[in-house]
Enzyme design. Structure first.
Site, short mmCIF file in Angstrom:
data_model
loop_
_atom_site.label_atom_id
_atom_site.label_comp_id
_atom_site.label_asym_id
_atom_site.label_seq_id
_atom_site.Cartn_x
_atom_site.Cartn_y
_atom_site.Cartn_z
N ASN A 74 0.83 -1.21 0.00
CA ASN A 74 0.00 0.00 0.00
C ASN A 74 0.86 1.25 0.00
O ASN A 74 2.04 1.22 0.36
CB ASN A 74 -0.88 0.05 1.26
CG ASN A 74 -1.94 -1.02 1.29
OD1 ASN A 74 -2.42 -1.48 0.27
ND2 ASN A 74 -2.29 -1.44 2.50
N LYS A 125 0.68 -4.31 5.03
CA LYS A 125 1.17 -5.30 5.98
C LYS A 125 2.15 -6.29 5.35
O LYS A 125 3.15 -6.68 5.97
CB LYS A 125 -0.01 -6.05 6.61
CG LYS A 125 -0.82 -5.20 7.57
CD LYS A 125 -1.86 -6.01 8.30
CE LYS A 125 -2.64 -5.13 9.27
NZ LYS A 125 -1.79 -4.52 10.30
N ALA A 141 3.04 0.24 12.24
CA ALA A 141 3.97 -0.84 11.84
C ALA A 141 4.63 -1.55 13.02
O ALA A 141 5.46 -2.43 12.80
CB ALA A 141 5.04 -0.33 10.88
N ALA A 142 4.26 -1.21 14.26
CA ALA A 142 4.82 -1.94 15.40
C ALA A 142 4.44 -3.42 15.33
O ALA A 142 5.26 -4.31 15.58
CB ALA A 142 4.34 -1.32 16.71
N GLY A 143 3.17 -3.68 15.00
CA GLY A 143 2.73 -5.07 14.85
C GLY A 143 3.43 -5.77 13.71
O GLY A 143 3.79 -6.95 13.81
N ASP A 144 3.64 -5.06 12.60
CA ASP A 144 4.33 -5.65 11.46
C ASP A 144 5.79 -5.96 11.79
O ASP A 144 6.35 -6.96 11.34
CB ASP A 144 4.25 -4.72 10.25
CG ASP A 144 2.83 -4.57 9.72
OD1 ASP A 144 2.04 -5.52 9.89
OD2 ASP A 144 2.51 -3.52 9.14
#
Length: 308
Positions: free
Chosen positions: A9, A38, A245-248
């Site tokens: 994206n 993601k 983007a912490a989760g990524d």
């Protein structure tokens, strides 16, 4: 090798004092245009942490697509599996980030809806491959790819983001399922669990389906449940600037660590450090930490211990 099947994206990031409520209009001084998605973010995180990564996905034949691919070319990711859609524009995410670093995201899928799992050849789904997927691509393409990857022996990691119900045979085919607290609660509802709790959900999935289930807990770190036990890992004590983007970062670095045959406790600590470091900088891919930065900060989080 890590094979990522996922979204690419362009992110339109707006920094606001507070999140808008229904009917509100919130003003901010400007916005940023940066590469995201993601799939791309997790591929970038894994590559930056030291893994060999091949990405499969689609962008539009437009300026946003060129920006996204340009950013990824600097990351040493193999992009030969990324196609150009003539029918759809590049996916776009509108991201609001408030004064506390928390975010709210709306995604227009665009070309991400045009990806096909058939573009990944069988030889890339061997026991030497870690397959990493998320939920920003068509669900049925994910399920078809997971079933095929299981047949050929690949290690399979699914990040259930955004949340979606999962067929039983897909759950049983996974090696690792990663969710945040909201996604875990929604999955518990889909599975008709009597108790709606991220921790209970992780333990029941591990017990019922024989896989490792990880739930990220924001500032509290993360927990992992497997048939062998439960682990809890802390997050670094930081003042977050931007949680985008912490989760990524967590997912990508966990996949990188597992792909290098680290034990689960070590992988969890590396992933939690990477996620914490990502929150110290603005943006998505631009905030993802290098392998050296992760190693330099490992001792700031204790190695998680297993409990029954």
């Amino acid at each position: 090798m890590i094979v990522v099947f996922g979204s690419l994206n362009i992110d339109m990031v707006m920094r606001v004092e507070k999140m808008p409520r229904p009917g509100d209009t919130v003003l901010c001084p400007n916005y940023q245009i940066v590469a995201g998605g993601k799939g791309a973010n997790q591929a970038f995180a894994a590559a930056k942490a030291g893994s060999s990564v091949k990405l499969f996905g689609k962008v539009g034949d437009d300026e946003f697509g060129r920006i996204v691919l340009g950013a990824l070319r600097d990351s040493n990711i193999d992009l030969t599996g990324v196609g150009i859609s003539k029918e759809s524009s590049t996916g776009c995410a509108a991201i609001a980030v408030d004064a506390h670093g928390e975010n709210m995201i709306t995604v227009a899928s665009g070309a991400n809806l045009k990806v096909s799992e058939k573009e990944i050849p069988n030889f890339l789904l061997s026991k030497d491959t870690t397959l990493l997927l998320q939920m920003e691509t068509p669900v049925q393409e994910n399920w078809n790819l997971i079933r095929r990857a299981k047949k050929f022996g690949a290690r399979i990691i699914l990040n259930l983001a955004p949340a979606h119900e999962i067929p039983k045979d897909i759950l049983e085919s996974l090696d690792i399922l990663i969710m945040n607290q909201i996604e875990a609660n929604l999955l518990a509802l889909h599975l008709e669990f009597e108790v709606i709790s991220p921790i209970v959900t992780a333990k029941r999935i591990a017990a019922n389906y024989g896989i490792t289930c990880i739930v990220t807990l924001g500032k509290q770190g993360a927990m992992a449940c497997s048939p062998e036990g439960t682990w809890e890992v802390k997050a670094m004590e930081i003042e977050a600037v931007d949680t985008t983007a912490a989760g990524d970062a967590f997912v990508g670095v966990l996949a990188e660590s597992i792909e290098k045959d680290m034990d689960l406790a070590s992988a969890l600590r590396r992933a939690s450090v990477a996620s914490s470091l990502t929150c110290l900088n603005k943006g998505a891919q631009t905030s993802l930490p290098t392998s050296s930065a992760i190693e330099e900060n490992l001792q700031k989080i204790p190695l998680p211990r297993r409990s029954a």
